[in-house]
Scaffold this motif. Structure first.
Motif, PDB file in Angstrom:
ATOM      1  N   LYS A 148     -12.772 -35.907 -24.523  1.00 47.00           N
ATOM      2  CA  LYS A 148     -12.468 -34.380 -24.615  1.00 47.00           C
ATOM      3  C   LYS A 148     -11.750 -34.331 -26.006  1.00 47.00           C
ATOM      4  O   LYS A 148     -10.837 -34.987 -26.188  1.00 47.00           O
ATOM      5  CB  LYS A 148     -11.731 -34.044 -23.450  1.00 47.00           C
ATOM      6  CG  LYS A 148     -12.268 -34.349 -22.159  1.00 47.00           C
ATOM      7  CD  LYS A 148     -13.147 -33.005 -21.617  1.00 47.00           C
ATOM      8  CE  LYS A 148     -13.814 -33.400 -20.420  1.00 47.00           C
ATOM      9  NZ  LYS A 148     -14.973 -32.728 -20.136  1.00 47.00           N
ATOM     10  N   GLU A 200     -18.105 -33.332 -27.346  1.00 47.02           N
ATOM     11  CA  GLU A 200     -18.117 -34.358 -26.145  1.00 47.02           C
ATOM     12  C   GLU A 200     -19.219 -35.261 -26.120  1.00 47.02           C
ATOM     13  O   GLU A 200     -19.113 -36.284 -25.799  1.00 47.02           O
ATOM     14  CB  GLU A 200     -17.683 -33.484 -24.899  1.00 47.02           C
ATOM     15  CG  GLU A 200     -16.501 -32.992 -24.676  1.00 47.02           C
ATOM     16  CD  GLU A 200     -16.218 -32.128 -23.531  1.00 47.02           C
ATOM     17  OE1 GLU A 200     -15.337 -31.232 -23.547  1.00 47.02           O
ATOM     18  OE2 GLU A 200     -17.113 -32.201 -22.678  1.00 47.02           O
ATOM     19  N   HIS A 230     -11.171 -27.251 -21.654  1.00 47.30           N
ATOM     20  CA  HIS A 230     -11.385 -28.176 -20.617  1.00 47.30           C
ATOM     21  C   HIS A 230     -10.040 -28.472 -19.980  1.00 47.30           C
ATOM     22  O   HIS A 230      -9.062 -27.406 -20.052  1.00 47.30           O
ATOM     23  CB  HIS A 230     -11.917 -29.377 -21.366  1.00 47.30           C
ATOM     24  CG  HIS A 230     -10.778 -29.844 -22.303  1.00 47.30           C
ATOM     25  ND1 HIS A 230      -9.749 -30.850 -21.851  1.00 47.30           N
ATOM     26  CD2 HIS A 230     -10.543 -30.252 -23.731  1.00 47.30           C
ATOM     27  CE1 HIS A 230      -9.137 -31.243 -22.997  1.00 47.30           C
ATOM     28  NE2 HIS A 230      -9.696 -30.871 -24.050  1.00 47.30           N
TER      29      HIS A 230
END
Lengths: 204, 286
Positions: free
Chosen positions: A81, A75, A46
């Motif tokens: 995150k 998630e 991410h």
């Protein structure tokens, strides 16, 4: 011939001032033959967590797919995150699960944690982690990378300087390795943006 | 929905004969009914109502919140979520559900759906087609109506999904493991039949997401039998196109966004009522 040297690679991560860099070569080879020059070895998990993997290409690709599975579930359940240090533990755990039939990869994780604190971590193929605040290396060019990084690294580099340092280190090291090279890409992860560049390098 | 009319709670005579055949889920009654499945649907009618409306550029889900209290820490220290709320849950980037029934049962099924969706993505490296996911969920629910002697799941779902094969889709599944695709439907609450007949009158093929949210407010306010709707009572979510043509995005409306729509719906309703009143006065004059 070791299975970890079948495809060939060079991966390096470095910490800077409020930023981290992670870089790899782009060669996809089958022993001495170079098959492709656009193979990514650094993957975005991410915006603030990246993982680069050196070693057997098929295991690297499978692991990326498995990480994406686990991160999606994380998630959805946690509604946020994953932090890089937590992700590193996940990777370590997943690798150790295959302790007696391992994935032939040696990953390097780079990211920004709580309050955007730089984080890097590298592991062996069965998940033993190493944490430092300077640099970490992996791949067939690891010994070359240790040498150049030790010589050129300085702490608290700004993103642009870190980019230069990482690029020079990677290029110099993989140039000495016949199994790595044929292109290079660098990511510099900052709190507000990610600088991604492909380097013009020796194509041999 | 038509099963509700003959359920034991509304027909005392049937309740007596039902008693002998309702102990085990895996037993048919002499009339060919599975009472446990029907009782599960009865359970759902006690839960908060949910409505789903399909439009050409997205799917709208609306739900009545049963647990309303100022003490609820719904927003987790002020950070609204696009993953879950009291009634809405994201399964994958392109699929979301709203729940009517026992939330604890729903959580098991939702977790299972999330894993199944990721397993498909892992194997095929592409998002799971919506109908396939619903089929796996329904196949799981069906197991509890035929094997094992465990009670069925007391949940009905409205699924909102998008895939490149069939575009935007809306489905409903119930405890029996049966599912259907819908253009607009309602589940849960005591008045879902009323809501559905209202939707039948008002639904149009060319609605936009905006229109659909306003329509959902209209039908929910009639079925909840109240005009004082607040974000504490109602929840809305939309599944709409994402950044790229091959993506969808799920968004649960924040209380501020809900208030905006409620205000607009109120203004429209007041305008319509004023118009109606005016017409009646003119009629009266004649």
């Amino acid at each position: 011939m070791s299975i970890l040297e079948y495809n060939g690679s060079g991966v390096v991560a470095m910490c800077g001032k409020n930023c981290v860099a992670i870089a790899s070569d782009m060669r996809y080879g089958v022993q001495q033959t170079t098959v492709a020059t656009d193979m990514h070895k650094v993957y975005k998990m991410h915006d603030k967590v990246y993982i680069g993997m050196a070693g057997l290409a098929t295991d690297m690709q499978t692991l990326v797919q498995r990480f994406r599975f686990r991160l999606k579930m994380y998630e959805l359940r946690e509604e946020r995150k994953i932090k890089p240090n937590v992700f590193a533990n996940l990777v370590s755990s997943m690798l150790y699960q295959k302790r007696f039939g391992p994935y032939f990869v040696e990953p390097v994780i780079a990211g920004l944690g709580d309050k955007n604190k730089p984080f890097i971590c590298a592991m062996d193929l069965i998940g033993a982690p190493v944490y430092t605040d300077n640099f970490l290396v992996s791949g067939t060019s690891s010994e070359e990378l240790y040498g150049v990084c030790e010589a050129m690294y300085r702490p608290n580099l700004e993103p642009d300087d870190l980019f230069e340092t990482v690029s020079q280190c990677l290029q110099a090291a993989v140039d000495r390795d016949c199994l790595a090279g044929w292109g290079a890409e660098v990511y510099v992860i900052c709190p507000d943006r990610v600088i991604h560049k492909t380097l013009k390098s020796r194509q041999d | 929905e038509n099963l509700n009319e003959t359920s034991s709670s509304k027909n005392p005579q049937l309740a007596m004969s039902g008693r002998r055949y309702d102990g085990r889920t895996t037993t048919f009654s002499p009339e060919g009914r599975l009472y446990q499945v029907e009782y599960a649907m009865e359970c759902i009618s006690h839960a908060g109502a949910c409505t789903g409306i399909l439009t050409k550029d997205g799917v709208v889900l609306a739900a009545e919140k049963k647990v309303q209290s100022k003490l609820l820490d719904q927003e987790h220290n002020g950070a609204p979520s696009d993953v879950s709320s009291e009634k809405m849950f994201k399964i994958d980037d392109h699929i979301a559900v709203s729940v009517a029934g026992l939330t604890s049962d729903a959580n098991i099924l939702i977790n299972h759906a999330r894993i199944v969706a990721q397993q498909h993505t892992f194997t095929f490296q592409e998002p799971m087609p919506v109908e396939q996911l619903i089929q796996t969920m329904c196949d799981l629910k069906q197991v509890y109506t035929q094997y094992g002697g465990q009670r069925p799941f007391g949940v009905s779902f409205l699924y909102a999904g998008w895939d490149p094969h069939c575009g935007f889709q809306l489905y409903h599944s119930d405890p029996s493991g049966n599912y259907n695709a819908w253009k607009a439907t309602a589940i849960g609450g005591a008045n879902d039949a009323t809501t559905i007949s209202l939707l039948k009158q008002e639904y149009k093929e060319d609605l936009t997401i905006d229109d659909a949210i306003l329509l959902a407010i209209k039908v929910l306010s009639k079925s909840l039998d109240t005009t004082t709707l607040t974000p504490e009572k109602l929840e809305f979510s939309v599944l709409k196109p994402g950044q790229q043509a091959t993506e969808a995005k799920f968004h649960i409306l924040t209380p501020k966004e809900v208030t905006e729509y409620l205000d607009r719906a109120k203004a429209i309703r007041e305008k319509e009522e004023a118009q109606k009143k005016k017409e009646e006065e003119e009629k009266g004059k004649k």
